[in-house]
Design an enzyme around this catalytic site. Structure first.
Site, PDB file in Angstrom:
ATOM      1  N   HIS A 274       0.926  -1.263   0.055  1.00  0.00           N
ATOM      2  CA  HIS A 274      -0.103   0.061  -0.039  1.00  0.00           C
ATOM      3  C   HIS A 274       0.867   1.148  -0.023  1.00  0.00           C
ATOM      4  CE1 HIS A 274      -3.381   2.766   1.057  1.00  0.00           C
ATOM      5  NE2 HIS A 274      -4.048   1.970   0.410  1.00  0.00           N
ATOM      6  N   GLU A 327      -7.887  -5.618   0.115  1.00  0.00           N
ATOM      7  CA  GLU A 327      -8.421  -6.609  -0.793  1.00  0.00           C
ATOM      8  C   GLU A 327      -8.109  -7.939  -0.521  1.00  0.00           C
ATOM      9  OE1 GLU A 327     -10.013  -4.817  -2.816  1.00  0.00           O
ATOM     10  OE2 GLU A 327      -9.141  -2.983  -3.439  1.00  0.00           O
TER      11      GLU A 327
HETATM   12  C1  LIG Z   1      -0.844  -0.743  -3.907  1.00  0.00           C
HETATM   13  C2  LIG Z   1       0.478  -0.521  -4.592  1.00  0.00           C
HETATM   14  C3  LIG Z   1      -0.049   0.021  -6.191  1.00  0.00           C
HETATM   15  C4  LIG Z   1       1.381   0.569  -4.026  1.00  0.00           C
HETATM   16  O1  LIG Z   1       2.268   0.810  -5.041  1.00  0.00           O
HETATM   17  P1  LIG Z   1       3.435   2.057  -4.598  1.00  0.00           P
HETATM   18  O2  LIG Z   1       3.152   2.602  -3.458  1.00  0.00           O
HETATM   19  O3  LIG Z   1       3.736   2.674  -5.706  1.00  0.00           O
HETATM   20  O4  LIG Z   1       4.701   1.086  -4.295  1.00  0.00           O
HETATM   21  P2  LIG Z   1       5.613   0.444  -5.236  1.00  0.00           P
HETATM   22  O5  LIG Z   1       5.404  -0.331  -6.348  1.00  0.00           O
HETATM   23  O6  LIG Z   1       6.685   1.524  -5.477  1.00  0.00           O
HETATM   24  O7  LIG Z   1       6.441  -0.647  -4.321  1.00  0.00           O
HETATM   25  C5  LIG Z   1       7.814  -0.548  -3.478  1.00  0.00           C
HETATM   26  C6  LIG Z   1       8.423  -1.787  -3.541  1.00  0.00           C
HETATM   27  O8  LIG Z   1       7.584  -2.832  -3.023  1.00  0.00           O
HETATM   28  C7  LIG Z   1       7.365  -3.714  -3.997  1.00  0.00           C
HETATM   29  N1  LIG Z   1       6.135  -4.052  -4.008  1.00  0.00           N
HETATM   30  C8  LIG Z   1       4.776  -3.353  -3.737  1.00  0.00           C
HETATM   31  N2  LIG Z   1       3.853  -3.990  -3.533  1.00  0.00           N
HETATM   32  C9  LIG Z   1       4.114  -5.344  -3.942  1.00  0.00           C
HETATM   33  C10 LIG Z   1       3.450  -6.455  -4.046  1.00  0.00           C
HETATM   34  N3  LIG Z   1       2.124  -6.629  -3.880  1.00  0.00           N
HETATM   35  N4  LIG Z   1       4.111  -7.678  -4.434  1.00  0.00           N
HETATM   36  C11 LIG Z   1       5.502  -7.754  -4.429  1.00  0.00           C
HETATM   37  N5  LIG Z   1       6.071  -6.619  -4.133  1.00  0.00           N
HETATM   38  C12 LIG Z   1       5.474  -5.305  -4.157  1.00  0.00           C
HETATM   39  C13 LIG Z   1       7.621  -3.071  -5.313  1.00  0.00           C
HETATM   40  O9  LIG Z   1       8.118  -3.995  -6.421  1.00  0.00           O
HETATM   41  C14 LIG Z   1       8.833  -2.093  -4.969  1.00  0.00           C
HETATM   42  O10 LIG Z   1       9.908  -2.912  -4.855  1.00  0.00           O
HETATM   43  P3  LIG Z   1      11.271  -2.147  -5.441  1.00  0.00           P
HETATM   44  O11 LIG Z   1      11.719  -1.209  -4.524  1.00  0.00           O
HETATM   45  O12 LIG Z   1      12.353  -3.329  -5.325  1.00  0.00           O
HETATM   46  O13 LIG Z   1      11.082  -1.604  -6.677  1.00  0.00           O
HETATM   47  C15 LIG Z   1       1.323  -1.930  -5.044  1.00  0.00           C
HETATM   48  O14 LIG Z   1       1.674  -2.211  -3.623  1.00  0.00           O
HETATM   49  C16 LIG Z   1       0.565  -2.810  -5.375  1.00  0.00           C
HETATM   50  O15 LIG Z   1       0.571  -2.884  -6.862  1.00  0.00           O
HETATM   51  N6  LIG Z   1       0.004  -4.006  -4.977  1.00  0.00           N
HETATM   52  C17 LIG Z   1      -0.622  -5.065  -5.493  1.00  0.00           C
HETATM   53  C18 LIG Z   1      -2.147  -4.488  -5.919  1.00  0.00           C
HETATM   54  C19 LIG Z   1      -3.094  -4.481  -4.962  1.00  0.00           C
HETATM   55  O16 LIG Z   1      -3.125  -5.089  -4.122  1.00  0.00           O
HETATM   56  N7  LIG Z   1      -3.658  -3.406  -5.049  1.00  0.00           N
HETATM   57  C20 LIG Z   1      -4.664  -2.907  -4.177  1.00  0.00           C
HETATM   58  C21 LIG Z   1      -4.345  -1.682  -3.301  1.00  0.00           C
HETATM   59  S1  LIG Z   1      -5.415  -1.328  -1.860  1.00  0.00           S
END
Ligand SMILES: CC(C)(COP(=O)(O)OP(=O)(O)OC[C@H]1O[C@@H](n2cnc3c(N)ncnc32)[C@H](O)[C@@H]1OP(=O)(O)O)[C@@H](O)C(=O)NCCC(=O)NCCS
Length: 394
Positions: A274, A327
């Site tokens: 998140h 979720e």
């Molecule tokens: C929610 C979300 C979009 C947040 O994105 P964000 O704040 O931009 O976080 P980032 O994508 O920059 O993630 C930071 C790091 O954690 C990792 N990470 C974040 N969520 C992850 C996940 N669900 N699984 C694996 N790795 C994850 C990223 O790969 C990144 O790693 P890095 O530093 O090696 O590049 C992201 O966590 C995600 O896509 N989650 C899965 C989809 C989901 O459940 N969405 C519902 C949200 S309520």
């Protein structure tokens, strides 16, 4: 003077990608305190409201500014129940919209919302009275469940079930999908989920709704745009994908290998991570609790996957503080309420539209159009125009 000399403004500040850590508006609607694992609706702990209240309570709080008294709740429930009916001309169009996509699709819902906006005569909010915009905001929140349920039934070959004004918001929602009045278990499950997901700070679709409203566009444009934002897998498209992931893992002894492979592949585990929460998501905690109370058949497997994923994320993505988000247990709870997997995202849309509308009404009270900058990173301008260039020339 050349364009490159025209720099009377200071070098613009460049925000982090995804606007992480940037505050872009003032709001009194809701907020998320990510390190504390806490969020609230107008100052009240949202989890407390979800434990003790009904959708109409949270809706009244967001729309009218205060939790309702018993009499206010009754009146508000009566007023909003009267807005559940489809406006004239929409019911005839839904079968054609439903035929174009799979049951429960947010694409169909988006088309139906657009048609509804035309049917109720939405105009740019700048061109209509504030009362009219307020009425339309209540109307969209009230009619979204009817659109979602009827589209689902039509797309899955069942006759639509008209809304009933004598049922509560949650009961009516389940009734329109299943054709039966819900039992206590289903009501309990879906009501907790709906209340927990009504609003959540400046999430992607809420921000989208405010950006669209800031141009003066009508509420139909706002809701269709916000639905588009919600549909993405990183946002409201995630819950069914969590189930797909659980199915793909298949059995407890496959969890660790499957999850390790996915993380090492660079895949995002659905239902984890998140932007704001750097600790356990309180919505996930309550939904987990509800899933246990309901003795969902999936809950033990989901718990094992959660535990394994959190441990592996800590090992393979150290310092990122990745936990289950809302979720992860949403589908487990909604399934226990009798909702098919295809309806998980549409159900999210039905609750979140309440938050979008509260935010938009706040936005237009003190509006300034959103119009940020982007740092141009292409070839230096102005480029020399090739004198030999002809449109269409090879
Ligand atoms: C929610 C979300 C979009 C947040 O994105 P964000 O704040 O931009 O976080 P980032 O994508 O920059 O993630 C930071 C790091 O954690 C990792 N990470 C974040 N969520 C992850 C996940 N669900 N699984 C694996 N790795 C994850 C990223 O790969 C990144 O790693 P890095 O530093 O090696 O590049 C992201 O966590 C995600 O896509 N989650 C899965 C989809 C989901 O459940 N969405 C519902 C949200 S309520």
């Amino acid at each position: 003077m050349s364009v490159t000399e025209d720099v009377a403004v200071p070098e613009p500040f460049e925000a982090a990608p995804g606007l992480a850590g940037v505050s872009v508006a003032r709001t009194e609607v809701s907020d998320v305190l990510g390190r504390k694992g806490f969020y609230h609706y107008r100052g009240y702990n949202a989890v407390d409201i979800a434990r003790r209240g009904k959708v109409e309570d949270a809706w009244h709080l967001l729309l009218r500014g205060e939790l309702p008294t018993a009499a206010q709740r009754e009146e508000f429930a009566r007023q909003t129940a009267a807005l559940r009916q489809l406006p004239d001309g929409v019911a005839e169009l839904l079968p054609a919209v439903a035929r174009l996509s799979r049951p429960g699709s947010l694409e169909s819902l988006r088309s139906a919302v657009s048609v509804t906006a035309q049917a109720i005569g939405c105009k740019p909010w700048t061109d209509q009275a504030a009362e009219e915009t307020g009425e339309q905001a209540a109307r969209f929140a009230a009619v979204m469940p009817t659109l979602a349920a009827q589209l689902f039934r039509l797309a899955s070959g069942q006759p639509p079930v008209p809304p009933r004004a004598d049922l509560s918001y949650s009961d009516n929602y389940l009734y329109m999908i299943t054709g039966k009045e819900p039992d206590d278990r289903s009501r309990y499950a879906v009501e907790r989920y709906l209340m927990l997901t009504i609003d959540h700070g400046f999430n992607n679709s809420t921000f989208t709704s405010r950006v669209i409203a800031s141009s003066g566009a009508d509420l139909g444009a706002v809701v269709t745009g916000a639905l588009g934002a919600l549909s993405g897998p990183f946002h409201g498209g995630a819950p069914a994908r969590v189930f797909d992931m659980l199915d793909a893992i298949g059995s407890p002894d496959n969890a660790e290998a499957w999850l390790r492979r996915a993380i090492n592949n660079g895949d995002k585990l659905m239902g984890f991570g998140h932007r704001i929460y750097k600790t356990v998501d309180p919505r996930s905690e309550l939904l987990h609790e509800v899933a246990r109370e309901l003795h969902s058949e999936r809950v033990e497997f989901a718990e094992l996957v959660e535990k394994t994923a959190v441990e592996l994320l800590a090992e393979l993505k150290p310092g990122r503080e990745l936990y289950a988000n809302v979720e992860f247990y949403a589908g487990v709870v909604l399934e226990a309420a009798g909702l098919p997997r295809e309806m998980f995202s549409a159900t999210f849309a039905c609750s979140r539209v309440i938050g979008w509308m509260a935010n938009v009404l706040e936005q237009i009270q003190d509006n300034r159009i959103f119009r940020p900058l982007a740092r141009y990173a292409g070839p230096d301008a102005p480029r020399e125009f090739p004198g030999s260039w002809q449109p269409g020339a090879p």
